[in-house]
Design an enzyme around this catalytic site. Structure first.
Site, mmCIF file in Angstrom:
data_model
loop_
_atom_site.group_PDB
_atom_site.id
_atom_site.type_symbol
_atom_site.label_atom_id
_atom_site.label_comp_id
_atom_site.label_asym_id
_atom_site.label_seq_id
_atom_site.Cartn_x
_atom_site.Cartn_y
_atom_site.Cartn_z
ATOM 1 C CG ASP A 1 -2.131 0.933 1.170
ATOM 2 O OD1 ASP A 1 -1.732 2.068 0.654
ATOM 3 O OD2 ASP A 1 -3.092 0.686 1.475
ATOM 4 C CG HIS B 1 -4.459 2.699 -1.310
ATOM 5 N ND1 HIS B 1 -4.988 2.447 -0.027
ATOM 6 C CD2 HIS B 1 -5.404 3.500 -1.749
ATOM 7 C CE1 HIS B 1 -5.896 3.211 0.249
ATOM 8 N NE2 HIS B 1 -6.210 3.988 -0.964
#
Length: 231
Positions: free
Chosen positions: A169, A200
């Site tokens: 992420d 993400h």
């Protein structure tokens, strides 16, 4: 279904998109927006949950700043607007709005009275807070931002919470990710699943980091989770 208006706890009203399943009454889901508002992506998610048999509502959490925001992730200007709105949002009032939406759902004749929340990005963070601060029956967070800073809320979580975490992420770090996974391990109500190699928003169709396999797995687990806990 058209948009509805929901009364806020501190006065005023906010709009929300509603998607109704074919068979009712059904379990309810508060679908929590990303930083782009209640845009086409969020409405399509609501429609998808309705197709899976849930009564879905997605409230406008930016209404105190600018009602009706619908941004995309395609231009830097829109990203700038989205971050400004996120930074200007009162998180505690946003949770209050989500709790109001949860209450609205449960009052609908099309809802069984069982209801939970599912959120993405900013919404994933707020789904964690819904698990800690509301009486939602079950909650799911997709790649929630800043969860390492919410671990102090863990004692408030006494209903099932499922977290989908992107290993890579870009809005986090390996250290923060590991802190979240280790932190929630002490609460038996919380399940944290890390998806290897994805970034993400891996479940956002058409997004830069969309990963079909990871998205399919996360979506399948989410539907199974809600069918278990909202039946």
């Amino acid at each position: 279904m058209p948009e509805v208006k929901i009364d806020a706890a501190d006065g005023g009203q906010f709009s929300a998109y509603v998607a109704k399943p074919t068979v009712t009454p059904a379990g309810g889901l508060v679908v929590i927006q990303e930083i782009f508002g209640v845009n086409a992506v969020m409405r399509e998610l609501c429609d998808a949950y309705a197709a899976q048999g849930f009564l879905a509502v997605c409230p406008d959490l930016f209404w105190r700043q600018k009602p009706g925001v619908q941004l995309t992730d395609k231009t830097q200007e829109e990203w700038n607007q989205a971050f400004a709105l996120m930074n200007g949002m009162d998180q505690d009032k946003a949770v209050d709005d989500l709790i109001a939406a949860l209450g609205w759902l449960r009052q609908q004749g099309d809802c069984t009275g069982k209801a939970g929340s599912v959120g993405y990005c900013l919404g994933g963070r707020l789904a964690f807070l819904m698990a800690a601060r509301s009486d939602a029956d079950a909650n799911v967070g997709f790649y929630g931002v800043g969860l390492e800073g919410l671990l102090g809320e863990l004692p408030g979580i006494g209903k099932p919470l499922l977290l989908h975490i992107a290993e890579k992420d870009k809005f986090s770090s390996p250290e923060k990710r590991d802190a979240v996974v280790a932190g929630v391990a002490g609460n038996s109500w919380v399940t944290a699943k890390v998806y290897p190699g994805v970034d993400h928003a891996f479940a956002r169709p058409g997004g830069e980091h969309y990963d079909a396999a990871a998205a399919a797995e996360a979506n399948r687990l989410t539907v199974e989770f809600f069918r278990t806990h909202l039946s």
